[in-house]
Design an enzyme around this catalytic site. Structure first.
Site, PDB file in Angstrom:
ATOM      1  N   GLU A 220      -4.902  65.773  15.744  1.00 31.99           N
ATOM      2  CA  GLU A 220      -3.651  66.109  15.059  1.00 31.99           C
ATOM      3  C   GLU A 220      -2.982  64.812  14.635  1.00 31.99           C
ATOM      4  O   GLU A 220      -2.691  63.950  15.465  1.00 31.99           O
ATOM      5  CB  GLU A 220      -2.697  66.903  15.954  1.00 31.99           C
ATOM      6  CG  GLU A 220      -1.413  67.296  15.210  1.00 31.99           C
ATOM      7  CD  GLU A 220      -0.342  67.914  16.100  1.00 31.99           C
ATOM      8  OE1 GLU A 220       0.571  68.541  15.543  1.00 31.99           O
ATOM      9  OE2 GLU A 220      -0.421  67.770  17.335  1.00 31.99           O
TER      10      GLU A 220
ATOM     11  N   ASP B 106       5.688  64.612   6.667  1.00 33.87           N
ATOM     12  CA  ASP B 106       6.761  64.182   5.775  1.00 33.87           C
ATOM     13  C   ASP B 106       6.329  64.437   4.335  1.00 33.87           C
ATOM     14  O   ASP B 106       5.275  63.953   3.904  1.00 33.87           O
ATOM     15  CB  ASP B 106       7.038  62.693   5.983  1.00 33.87           C
ATOM     16  CG  ASP B 106       8.339  62.235   5.320  1.00 33.87           C
ATOM     17  OD1 ASP B 106       8.689  62.775   4.255  1.00 33.87           O
ATOM     18  OD2 ASP B 106       8.981  61.326   5.871  1.00 33.87           O
TER      19      ASP B 106
ATOM     20  N   ASP C  96       6.277  73.840   5.762  1.00 39.21           N
ATOM     21  CA  ASP C  96       7.283  74.750   5.220  1.00 39.21           C
ATOM     22  C   ASP C  96       7.704  74.304   3.831  1.00 39.21           C
ATOM     23  O   ASP C  96       8.478  74.995   3.168  1.00 39.21           O
ATOM     24  CB  ASP C  96       8.522  74.766   6.117  1.00 39.21           C
ATOM     25  CG  ASP C  96       9.249  73.429   6.071  1.00 39.21           C
ATOM     26  OD1 ASP C  96       8.599  72.384   6.356  1.00 39.21           O
ATOM     27  OD2 ASP C  96      10.440  73.401   5.718  1.00 39.21           O
TER      28      ASP C  96
END
Length: 212
Positions: free
Chosen positions: A44, A118, A154
């Protein structure tokens, strides 16, 4: 919001060297030794406070997980969560994604996760986006053949940009979800950001790609 500086972070990371690898470049080509087994390794990038990587480690004990986080004041929270989880299949590294090729050998990683990265929305910052072509080249190199890159966000702008970037790079789209939670995927582990945004009713986007 910028993370609060923690002057004790360096010492804390050293005290937890069993969790946070202090010289990850020395592990290049031999990351299985960090876990003392030959299980698949998932990475990750931008692990934040560690909720996702810890949840995945508990759900999939037959897989090893590495959480990469560049900000020391944030990764200390991930260390605390790993200690609470008490899973043997998690390691953390305090490194930058730009240095992936210095840390992992070609074909060493089975799956890469980019969770709520980001978005760097300004055009002049395009090269900093973790789905920019130079990063994709690094992912392709360290992933095994047919290894997967999983993106969750998102941010609609980043998602759309990433789909174009994947296509231009020649990736194969295995999954595109415009509302991940509507799928009710029982294997989906939510990050801290994911819980926050989904609680507000914002759709969560997910793409799964492989490199050809």
């Amino acid at each position: 919001m910028r993370a609060r500086h923690k002057p004790w972070a360096d010492d804390y990371l050293k005290e937890n060297a069993d969790i946070v690898d202090q010289t990850p470049t020395d592990r290049k080509g031999n990351w299985s030794s960090a876990f003392s087994n030959s299980q698949p390794i998932h990475l990750e990038i931008g692990t934040g406070k560690g909720q996702f990587v810890c949840g995945m480690a508990k759900q999939f004990p037959e897989t090893n997980f590495i959480g990469m986080e560049v900000v020391k004041s944030i990764i200390v929270s991930a260390v605390e969560k790993v200690n609470e989880t008490d899973c043997e299949n998690i390691r953390l590294i305090n490194e930058n994604a730009e240095d992936l090729l210095e840390i992992f050998k070609p074909g060493e990683i089975d799956t890469i996760y980019l969770n709520f990265s980001d978005p760097w929305p300004k055009n002049r910052h395009e090269k900093r986006r973790l789905t920019y072509r130079t990063f994709l080249e690094s992912y392709k190199t360290i992933l095994k053949e047919n290894g997967k890159l999983v993106l969750k966000t998102d941010n609609q702008g980043l998602f759309e940009y990433s789909l174009v970037s994947f296509s231009q790079f020649g990736c194969r789209l295995e999954e595109v979800s415009l509302d991940l939670h509507a799928m009710e995927d029982p294997t989906n582990i939510m990050t801290e950001y994911e819980e926050k945004f989904s609680a507000k009713g914002q759709p969560i986007y997910r793409a799964v790609v492989t490199f050809t």
